[in-house]
Design an enzyme around this catalytic site. Sequence first.
Site, PDB file in Angstrom:
ATOM      1  N   ASP A   1       0.859  -1.172   0.000  1.00 31.06           N
ATOM      2  CA  ASP A   1       0.000   0.000   0.000  1.00 31.06           C
ATOM      3  C   ASP A   1       0.904   1.234   0.000  1.00 31.06           C
ATOM      4  O   ASP A   1       2.137   1.129   0.020  1.00 31.06           O
ATOM      5  CB  ASP A   1      -0.975  -0.037   1.189  1.00 31.06           C
ATOM      6  CG  ASP A   1      -2.186   0.859   0.949  1.00 31.06           C
ATOM      7  OD1 ASP A   1      -2.156   1.683   0.025  1.00 31.06           O
ATOM      8  OD2 ASP A   1      -3.175   0.753   1.704  1.00 31.06           O
TER       9      ASP A   1
HETATM   10  C1  BGC Z   1      -5.187   3.134   0.387  1.00 27.76           C
HETATM   11  C2  BGC Z   1      -5.484   2.067  -0.613  1.00 27.76           C
HETATM   12  C3  BGC Z   1      -5.416   2.624  -2.019  1.00 27.76           C
HETATM   13  C4  BGC Z   1      -4.097   3.302  -2.241  1.00 27.76           C
HETATM   14  C5  BGC Z   1      -3.945   3.879  -3.628  1.00 27.76           C
HETATM   15  C6  BGC Z   1      -3.955   3.934   0.042  1.00 27.76           C
HETATM   16  O1  BGC Z   1      -3.827   5.049   0.867  1.00 27.76           O
HETATM   17  O2  BGC Z   1      -5.044   2.547   1.662  1.00 27.76           O
HETATM   18  O3  BGC Z   1      -6.736   1.488  -0.352  1.00 27.76           O
HETATM   19  O4  BGC Z   1      -5.629   1.604  -2.957  1.00 27.76           O
HETATM   20  O5  BGC Z   1      -3.959   4.348  -1.293  1.00 27.76           O
HETATM   21  O6  BGC Z   1      -4.765   4.957  -3.828  1.00 27.76           O
END
Ligand code: BGC
Length: 781
Positions: free
Chosen positions: A324
Amino acid sequence: MRISLRALWVVSLTLCFVLQAPMAIRAQNDFIESDDFYQRNLRRPALRDQSQRIEELLKRMTLEEKVGQMTQLTIEMIVSGRDQNTKVDPVKLEKAIGKYGVGSILNVADQALTVDRWHEIIGQIQEAAKKTRLGIPVIYGIDSIHGANYVLGATLFPQEIGMAATFNPELMKRAAEITAFETRAAGIPWSFSPVLDLGRDPRWPRFWETFGEDPYLAKVMGVAFVRGLEGSDVSSDRYVASSLKHYMGYSFPLTGRDRTPAWIPENYLREYFLPSFDSAVKAGARTIMINSGEINGVPGHVNHQILTTILRDELKFDGFVVSDWEDIKKLVTTWRIAATEKEATRMAVMAGIDMSMVPLDYSFADHMVALAKEGAVPMSRIDEAVRRILRVKFELGLFEKPGPDASLKARFATPQSRQVSLEAARESLTLLKNADNILPLSKTSKVLVTGPTADSLVSLNNGWTYVWQGSEESLYPKDRDTVRRAIEAKIGAANVTYIPGTKITRKPGPSNSTPTDQEEEVDIPAAMRAAQNVDVVVLALGEGSYCETPGNITDLTLGAPQLKLAEAILATGKPVVLVLVQGRPRIINQIADRVKGVLLAYNPSNEGGTAIADVLFGDTNPSGKLPFTYPRTPNGLINYDHKPFETENTAFGNMAFKPQFAFGDGLSYTTFAYSDLRLNKQTISGNEELTVNVTVKNTGNRVGREAVLVYVSDLVATISPPNKRLRRFAKVNLQPGQSRTLTFTIRRDDLSFIGADNKPIAEPGEFDVTIGGLTQRFTLK
Ligand code: BGC
């Protein structure tokens, strides 16, 4: 020309099929049995074996090219300009693709873009990739959370919590198919969805991104989502690769706050948090994203047991693992589990991370090259990660067709897709209280519409809508109705008075933090005065929009200004129908007993206003059921599958717990009667199956849809057994007076739990099956 009626019927049926119109969906959905759906969609479709092409390519790649494939950057690293002027910056692009050979790019710079702008950007990225030594295409990824929400004009659907309330996996699958198509139509082949974390704690600000608190419901809906996104041929221009997230245990932090520590013993991790991921992997999911938090002191991104032992060895996942946002860096800055970023990189990759969402610099690639040269990360591990990434790129058909396809635009955001969104919104709405049959309202009533969510598309949608926080009112379509506008359209503006009463606005937080919602009074006395002149008040309360950490709150109770408005309106003595537009259950015990009706809308998206008016005025008969336990008090957080003693007055002098509304609650404008619950055997042994029959009858005078929930309780077990567990459900359509006998099959697996040794076990003993208040007992030998 004369056409026979029959011919017309055939033509319209064919058209419905071709256009996948709602009529086809309705017919399909007359009866949906969860197990039947699940079994049909569980198995992963056969994909073409690409291993030879992958191995040939791998042999030709340099170390730098390999770590480039493992690197994911955010779009800001290759563009300049803001908003709709976001344009690829050739110098930045050359550095990312030409120099570093970056394998993946993600996200929007700040807001959703048009299909044309996406085509331009993705086209340029793929052109640059084509010019590299080996011409490996880039895999672009985006959060298509409830529709292609970062593509302007796309069809948006209720957020997952509302989709769960439909108890209709066919509808979830159809919504995901449209999401996939509209994402791919923008030239993007990869979505960071579905969210398969369990919403077992409503304090968690990502609660509405989940399918609610039950592992079985999440598993059935999750499989539907994956199958809708990936279809049976993920290389086709109708589908995208999914990314299951956030593997696993992310949703259950001790404090309820986003990205804070969780303590979850392995047996409970496997019992509750693993099944949705397990099933979605079996359904074919191509990628998985990792828990940003930590469990039992081990951050998700270095948890070898979860990332490799369970995911690869047990679940046999063969797609790739993406981190993530910035989570390798956070191993140093947040979790302090590594002293340097280089060491954090080694730990994460060795634990099983294949691709790093870096995403704002080139540190990951640089560290990886150094680590490989020192032998701290073996080439075999790098090859393994790259092999997995290349496989998904081949499977998506990116080598053959990397760029966007202009012809897909013609089928983008069709009226048929919009109709599916409306159906989903209608089916999600959950009627929780209807005292004196206040609903449906008469279309000749005079209505006061008030409250901060009454005239807000932002509230109807919540986060991941056009911008991350969903908060940019100006980006929302002008032709979609808020609750207020939909009610005006339904009964005539002359019959509707609208006074906001209070409002929710976004205010800047402390320095550098994302702005968050603040509530304030506007004109409560005006709302009180207006109430004097109407027959009924529609009081629309709830939340604005939020996403991830900025959505943390200190109290689940509905905001004070809203409660003040509610009190003022109740004091007028007019009947009040409360419409809740919110992503998590905000405490309403102060007013719940005095309002006549409660309609929970969740975040039903852009068709939600229309759907709410349809239910309020009886054009739609509600059929949503609550996919979580709605707490009565801020400390009364408890799930439906709690231990039996937890809700008894007697145990240790505890207070009896009565949720505001129970898991599975949801009223209809008709009534259903359950009878003849029968088991085919009183005793089953070995792998014998139990057949459960129950008859459901529509005893009212309107056609209605009922979600039939099948619970099983293990009466005695070596790990103290929960009250009951949802094991099957079915959604059935019944005409007035019609009855239907439903048959469910319960297998030995459905009677098992994760034992003290962290392995599933079905222990002999007595079990109860409960459906619609009827219970039958049987014995497992
Ligand atoms: C979130 C994810 C997301 C990613 C990309 C992160 O902050 O936890 O769910 O897919 O950002 O946008």
